[in-house]
Design a protein around this motif. Structure first.
Motif, mmCIF file in Angstrom:
data_model
loop_
_atom_site.group_PDB
_atom_site.id
_atom_site.type_symbol
_atom_site.label_atom_id
_atom_site.label_comp_id
_atom_site.label_asym_id
_atom_site.label_seq_id
_atom_site.Cartn_x
_atom_site.Cartn_y
_atom_site.Cartn_z
ATOM 1 N N VAL A 93 1.250 -1.695 0.034
ATOM 2 C CA VAL A 93 -0.035 -0.029 -0.024
ATOM 3 C C VAL A 93 0.519 1.033 -0.314
ATOM 4 C CG1 VAL A 93 -1.539 1.251 1.311
ATOM 5 C CG2 VAL A 93 -1.728 -1.134 1.242
ATOM 6 N N LEU A 94 1.819 1.418 1.007
ATOM 7 C CA LEU A 94 2.531 2.838 0.319
ATOM 8 C C LEU A 94 3.574 2.933 -0.562
ATOM 9 C CD1 LEU A 94 4.281 1.823 4.346
ATOM 10 C CD2 LEU A 94 2.584 3.043 3.505
ATOM 11 N N VAL A 95 4.425 2.355 -0.836
ATOM 12 C CA VAL A 95 4.994 1.474 -2.611
ATOM 13 C C VAL A 95 4.392 2.688 -3.778
ATOM 14 C CG1 VAL A 95 6.448 1.099 -4.367
ATOM 15 C CG2 VAL A 95 6.573 0.659 -1.982
ATOM 16 N N PRO A 96 2.347 1.819 -3.435
ATOM 17 C CA PRO A 96 1.273 2.893 -4.529
ATOM 18 C C PRO A 96 1.720 4.257 -4.068
ATOM 19 C CG PRO A 96 1.109 0.706 -3.979
ATOM 20 C CD PRO A 96 2.124 0.690 -2.939
ATOM 21 N N TRP A 97 1.205 4.487 -2.943
ATOM 22 C CA TRP A 97 0.794 6.062 -1.871
ATOM 23 C C TRP A 97 2.233 6.911 -2.519
ATOM 24 C CZ3 TRP A 97 2.227 7.877 3.056
ATOM 25 C CH2 TRP A 97 1.882 9.045 3.099
ATOM 26 N N ALA A 98 3.218 6.180 -1.827
ATOM 27 C CA ALA A 98 4.235 6.881 -2.688
ATOM 28 C C ALA A 98 4.615 7.524 -4.040
ATOM 29 C CB ALA A 98 5.915 6.699 -2.077
ATOM 30 N N ALA A 99 3.829 6.140 -5.079
ATOM 31 C CA ALA A 99 4.303 7.021 -6.236
ATOM 32 C C ALA A 99 3.483 7.840 -6.824
ATOM 33 C CB ALA A 99 4.197 5.553 -6.952
ATOM 34 N N MET A 100 2.453 7.935 -6.272
ATOM 35 C CA MET A 100 1.136 8.942 -6.401
ATOM 36 C C MET A 100 1.543 10.152 -5.739
ATOM 37 S SD MET A 100 -2.229 6.353 -5.067
ATOM 38 C CE MET A 100 -3.465 7.511 -5.615
ATOM 39 N N LEU A 101 1.986 10.193 -4.639
ATOM 40 C CA LEU A 101 2.524 11.627 -3.715
ATOM 41 C C LEU A 101 3.351 11.656 -4.616
ATOM 42 C CD1 LEU A 101 2.627 11.325 -0.560
ATOM 43 C CD2 LEU A 101 0.598 12.095 -1.657
ATOM 44 N N LEU A 102 4.709 11.741 -5.791
ATOM 45 C CA LEU A 102 5.585 12.140 -5.663
ATOM 46 C C LEU A 102 5.767 12.055 -7.567
ATOM 47 C CD1 LEU A 102 8.383 9.863 -4.612
ATOM 48 C CD2 LEU A 102 7.334 12.830 -3.395
ATOM 49 N N GLY A 103 4.678 11.383 -8.357
ATOM 50 C CA GLY A 103 4.383 11.728 -9.716
ATOM 51 C C GLY A 103 5.155 10.531 -10.115
ATOM 52 N N HIS A 104 5.647 9.918 -9.261
ATOM 53 C CA HIS A 104 6.599 9.012 -10.678
ATOM 54 C C HIS A 104 7.398 7.643 -10.185
ATOM 55 C CE1 HIS A 104 10.342 9.343 -7.698
ATOM 56 N NE2 HIS A 104 9.646 10.506 -7.595
ATOM 57 N N GLU A 105 7.942 6.769 -10.824
ATOM 58 C CA GLU A 105 8.462 5.343 -10.061
ATOM 59 C C GLU A 105 8.578 4.581 -8.432
ATOM 60 O OE1 GLU A 105 8.660 2.559 -13.242
ATOM 61 O OE2 GLU A 105 8.255 3.469 -14.774
ATOM 62 N N VAL A 106 8.293 4.183 -8.223
ATOM 63 C CA VAL A 106 8.509 3.850 -6.779
ATOM 64 C C VAL A 106 9.250 2.561 -6.967
ATOM 65 C CG1 VAL A 106 8.376 4.217 -4.350
ATOM 66 C CG2 VAL A 106 7.886 5.724 -5.768
ATOM 67 N N ARG A 107 10.260 1.778 -6.281
ATOM 68 C CA ARG A 107 10.440 0.564 -6.312
ATOM 69 C C ARG A 107 10.719 0.576 -4.294
ATOM 70 N NH1 ARG A 107 15.194 -0.996 -10.412
ATOM 71 N NH2 ARG A 107 13.554 0.632 -11.054
ATOM 72 N N TRP A 108 10.819 -0.472 -4.276
ATOM 73 C CA TRP A 108 11.499 -1.076 -2.528
ATOM 74 C C TRP A 108 11.695 -2.673 -2.665
ATOM 75 C CZ3 TRP A 108 9.379 -4.516 0.243
ATOM 76 C CH2 TRP A 108 9.855 -4.477 1.652
ATOM 77 N N THR A 109 12.755 -2.766 -2.673
ATOM 78 C CA THR A 109 12.262 -4.245 -1.860
ATOM 79 C C THR A 109 13.747 -4.050 -0.623
ATOM 80 O OG1 THR A 109 15.234 -4.016 -3.208
ATOM 81 C CG2 THR A 109 13.841 -4.785 -4.521
ATOM 82 N N GLU A 110 13.027 -5.775 0.043
ATOM 83 C CA GLU A 110 13.689 -5.884 1.080
ATOM 84 C C GLU A 110 15.161 -6.393 1.156
ATOM 85 O OE1 GLU A 110 11.181 -8.436 3.873
ATOM 86 O OE2 GLU A 110 11.752 -9.997 2.194
ATOM 87 N N ASP A 111 15.982 -6.870 2.713
ATOM 88 C CA ASP A 111 17.370 -6.972 2.786
ATOM 89 C C ASP A 111 16.742 -8.220 4.364
ATOM 90 O OD1 ASP A 111 17.603 -5.727 5.377
ATOM 91 O OD2 ASP A 111 18.848 -4.195 4.919
ATOM 92 N N ARG A 112 17.372 -9.313 4.020
ATOM 93 C CA ARG A 112 17.435 -10.274 4.828
ATOM 94 C C ARG A 112 16.739 -10.189 6.272
ATOM 95 N NH1 ARG A 112 15.057 -13.707 3.204
ATOM 96 N NH2 ARG A 112 15.971 -15.159 2.262
#
Length: 393
Positions: A93-112
């Protein structure tokens, strides 16, 4: 009841069985990529999930978007094992929300480390067992009290201990069975289903009980199991319980005595004592164990398949299920090719893409071939009828 049967039994045992907590750790961690198109107010999200259609619904609800404006795609995400059936994870939910706020693509990956401390765990349970049995080892009464550690939250309900309690009888005809579980909040990571979802705990508990009975009687462990098996002529066999999908726990078929006979022959069970002695002479200590179980899989009630034949003679199959390396593309293509009578090379399969198939449950409980496979077979049957009718005209 079970308690009365235990008290009246010739032999009784009482003991505790513990299973430690396990972390669900696929090599491929979670990842989310989101792209917001302000022009047509649409959102496209790629997520490492086992249930793309449910993630889509969650994103639309949380971010106040019409469902048709949200697309979720689950690419080949690698391992899932249940930890990715949870939905939505906060980042979905947060990554799409950030993409909407910022107006460009947002990517997130977790580490181990992030995965270990903030995703789901499973397994941790204690089982207090009381069992009464006769001189053949037949279980006359079984009473099991379970404490389930579900961590700080219950995002997936109490499904894990529910499955343990209903799968515990396994392939056995118990005289009387009583089970009670308590799901306990602890200040640990949340628990959700993980590769077996309560079944390993159930099998461990029942099979250790069988071993204890055999040890107490000085009997062969396989003989005690054979004495308790549901017999082939007793099917369909109703265990008198309600399973995880709300349906009665009825076994439709099986031949457990024959399965055990074949297994003993295959592994050389009767010859093992001599083999152990030979190994001991060479300074090696070897052991042998046996476990019998019935697994509830293919749980419903629904899944879908879409089949389209294009003018170039190719067959396009899509389903809402996601893939984590189970070979869905091959299996579903085989089904379609067989039903339609076309070469398998002409069939392409898409899974986990809400642009191609909008509604599904998800990939878990060994259900894809049973539920989605049958849906695709039925869809192909309808397409075949339609094609033959058009060709005839």
């Amino acid at each position: 009841g079970a308690r009365e049967a235990i008290e009246a039994a010739p032999y009784r045992l009482e003991f505790g069985l513990d299973i430690e907590r396990s972390a669900s750790t696929p090599l491929e961690g979670r990842g989310v990529h989101a792209r917001w198109d302000a022009g047509d107010r649409s959102l496209r999200v790629h997520s490492s999930t086992q249930t793309s259609t449910s993630v889509r619904t969650a994103i639309a609800a949380r971010l106040g978007l019409p469902l048709p404006q949200v697309e979720v795609v689950a690419p080949d995400v690698g391992g899932g094992f249940g930890v990715k059936i949870m939905h939505p994870w906060p980042e979905e939910v947060l990554v799409p929300w950030a993409a909407m706020l910022l107006g460009h693509e947002v990517r997130w990956t977790e580490d181990r480390r992030e995965h270990f401390v903030s995703s789901a765990h499973e397994r941790a349970q204690t089982h207090h067992v009381r069992v009464g049995f006769d001189d053949r080892g037949r279980v006359l009464g079984l009473d099991v009290t379970i404490l389930h550690d579900h961590g700080a939250y219950t995002p997936y309900g109490i499904i894990v201990p529910l499955i343990t309690s209903t799968q515990l009888p396994g392939p056995y005809r118990l005289g009387a069975y009583r089970v009670e579980f308590s799901s306990v909040y602890t200040n640990t990571v949340q628990v959700t289903p993980y590769r077996g979802a309560g079944r390993p705990q159930a099998v461990f508990c029942m099979e250790r009980t069988m071993d204890r009975i055999a040890e107490h009687l000085g009997a062969d462990r396989t003989a005690v199991r054979a004495a308790n098996f549901i017999q082939p002529e007793e099917f369909p066999y109703d265990q008198g319980l309600t399973f995880q999908d709300g349906r009665p726990l009825i076994y439709d078929s099986g031949d457990y005595p024959e399965s055990l006979r074949m297994l003993k022959e295959l592994v050389g069970w009767d010859d093992f004592p001599a083999l152990r002695e030979q190994a001991a002479e060479r300074g090696r200590r070897i052991g042998i164990g046996v476990g019998c179980y019935v697994e509830g899989t293919g749980v419903g009630p629904y899944e879908g398949g879409h089949v389209q034949i294009t003018s170039d003679g190719r067959v396009h199959v899509s389903t809402g299920l996601t893939s984590q390396g189970q070979g869905h593309e091959t299996v579903f293509a085989q089904i379609a090719a067989s039903e339609l009578g076309v070469p398998i090379e002409r069939v392409s399969v898409v899974t986990g893409d809400t642009r191609r198939f909008g509604y599904a449950v998800g990939t878990f409980a060994s259900r894809a071939a049973v539920v989605s496979g049958n849906a695709i077979a039925l869809a192909c049957g309808k397409v075949r009828e339609k094609a033959l009718r058009i060709a005839a005209d």
